[in-house]
Design a protein around this motif. Structure first.
Motif, PDB file in Angstrom:
ATOM      1  N   ILE A  38       0.788  -1.410   0.004  1.00 23.01           N
ATOM      2  CA  ILE A  38      -0.016   0.032  -0.193  1.00 23.01           C
ATOM      3  C   ILE A  38       0.933   1.350   0.101  1.00 23.01           C
ATOM      4  CG2 ILE A  38      -1.775   1.454   1.166  1.00 23.01           C
ATOM      5  CD1 ILE A  38      -2.804  -1.573   2.167  1.00 23.01           C
ATOM      6  N   SER A  39       1.952   1.275   0.844  1.00 23.93           N
ATOM      7  CA  SER A  39       2.586   2.508   0.857  1.00 23.93           C
ATOM      8  C   SER A  39       3.803   2.494  -0.236  1.00 23.93           C
ATOM      9  CB  SER A  39       3.609   2.507   2.183  1.00 23.93           C
ATOM     10  OG  SER A  39       4.749   1.452   1.874  1.00 23.93           O
ATOM     11  N   LEU A  40       3.740   1.591  -0.927  1.00 23.79           N
ATOM     12  CA  LEU A  40       4.458   1.637  -2.300  1.00 23.79           C
ATOM     13  C   LEU A  40       3.733   2.197  -3.550  1.00 23.79           C
ATOM     14  CD1 LEU A  40       6.546  -1.564  -2.431  1.00 23.79           C
ATOM     15  CD2 LEU A  40       7.437   0.673  -2.382  1.00 23.79           C
ATOM     16  N   ASN A  41       2.287   1.649  -3.393  1.00 22.46           N
ATOM     17  CA  ASN A  41       1.328   2.188  -4.432  1.00 22.46           C
ATOM     18  C   ASN A  41       0.963   3.488  -4.272  1.00 22.46           C
ATOM     19  OD1 ASN A  41      -0.555   1.819  -6.462  1.00 22.46           O
ATOM     20  ND2 ASN A  41      -2.054   1.165  -4.811  1.00 22.46           N
ATOM     21  N   LEU A  42       1.136   4.163  -3.061  1.00 20.13           N
ATOM     22  CA  LEU A  42       0.825   5.574  -2.718  1.00 20.13           C
ATOM     23  C   LEU A  42       1.603   6.527  -3.344  1.00 20.13           C
ATOM     24  CD1 LEU A  42      -1.046   5.374   0.666  1.00 20.13           C
ATOM     25  CD2 LEU A  42      -2.211   5.576  -1.507  1.00 20.13           C
ATOM     26  N   GLN A  43       2.831   5.961  -3.628  1.00 21.65           N
ATOM     27  CA  GLN A  43       4.034   6.904  -4.026  1.00 21.65           C
ATOM     28  C   GLN A  43       4.182   6.692  -5.736  1.00 21.65           C
ATOM     29  OE1 GLN A  43       7.870   5.736  -2.494  1.00 21.65           O
ATOM     30  NE2 GLN A  43       6.740   4.500  -1.023  1.00 21.65           N
ATOM     31  N   ILE A  44       3.197   5.960  -6.367  1.00 21.85           N
ATOM     32  CA  ILE A  44       3.486   5.873  -7.640  1.00 21.85           C
ATOM     33  C   ILE A  44       2.694   6.920  -8.544  1.00 21.85           C
ATOM     34  CG2 ILE A  44       2.842   4.339  -9.608  1.00 21.85           C
ATOM     35  CD1 ILE A  44       3.130   1.958  -7.839  1.00 21.85           C
ATOM     36  N   ASN A  45       3.484   7.450  -9.358  1.00 24.85           N
ATOM     37  CA  ASN A  45       2.914   8.648 -10.207  1.00 24.85           C
ATOM     38  C   ASN A  45       2.197   8.064 -11.551  1.00 24.85           C
ATOM     39  OD1 ASN A  45       4.238  11.092  -9.094  1.00 24.85           O
ATOM     40  ND2 ASN A  45       6.131  10.042  -9.473  1.00 24.85           N
ATOM     41  N   ASN A  46       1.180   8.754 -11.901  1.00 21.30           N
ATOM     42  CA  ASN A  46       0.580   8.241 -13.237  1.00 21.30           C
ATOM     43  C   ASN A  46       1.530   8.618 -14.212  1.00 21.30           C
ATOM     44  OD1 ASN A  46      -2.026   7.714 -12.071  1.00 21.30           O
ATOM     45  ND2 ASN A  46      -2.413   9.818 -12.267  1.00 21.30           N
ATOM     46  N   CYS A  47       1.592   7.480 -15.023  1.00 20.90           N
ATOM     47  CA  CYS A  47       2.486   7.613 -16.313  1.00 20.90           C
ATOM     48  C   CYS A  47       4.093   7.308 -15.785  1.00 20.90           C
ATOM     49  CB  CYS A  47       2.727   8.970 -17.151  1.00 20.90           C
ATOM     50  SG  CYS A  47       0.821   9.278 -17.684  1.00 20.90           S
TER      51      CYS A  47
END
Length: 86
Positions: free
Chosen positions: A42-51
């Motif tokens: 979850i914490s990794l996913n929240l860091q991900i930028n679109n594109c």
């Protein structure tokens, strides 16, 4: 389990591979590759930028994360306002 199966399938391929996916899958592959606890997805996913993209190096025996959440095409002052998160 689907992410682990996909990672194993990709690892068996040869040459350069392009896999397009959602941020959740990107986070899960990074978590598994780094050997991080499952709670970190979850914490990794929240860091991900679109594109953004992640880059891995792999062979039949190993899978290594080279870059995570890379957005070099937005790394200029005039484009920083375009950065968004899923």
């Amino acid at each position: 389990q689907r992410v682990a199966d996909a990672k194993k399938y990709i690892q068996g391929l040869k040459g350069r591979i392009l896999a397009v996916s959602s941020g959740g899958v990107m986070a899960a592959i990074a978590q598994q590759t780094l050997g991080a606890p499952r709670e970190k997805v979850i914490s990794l996913n929240l860091q991900i930028n679109n594109c953004s993209f992640c880059r891995y190096f792999f062979n039949a025996d190993s899978f290594h994360l080279a870059t995570f959440n890379s957005i070099p095409y937005f790394d200029t002052a005039d484009r920083s306002n375009l950065i968004t998160y899923g």
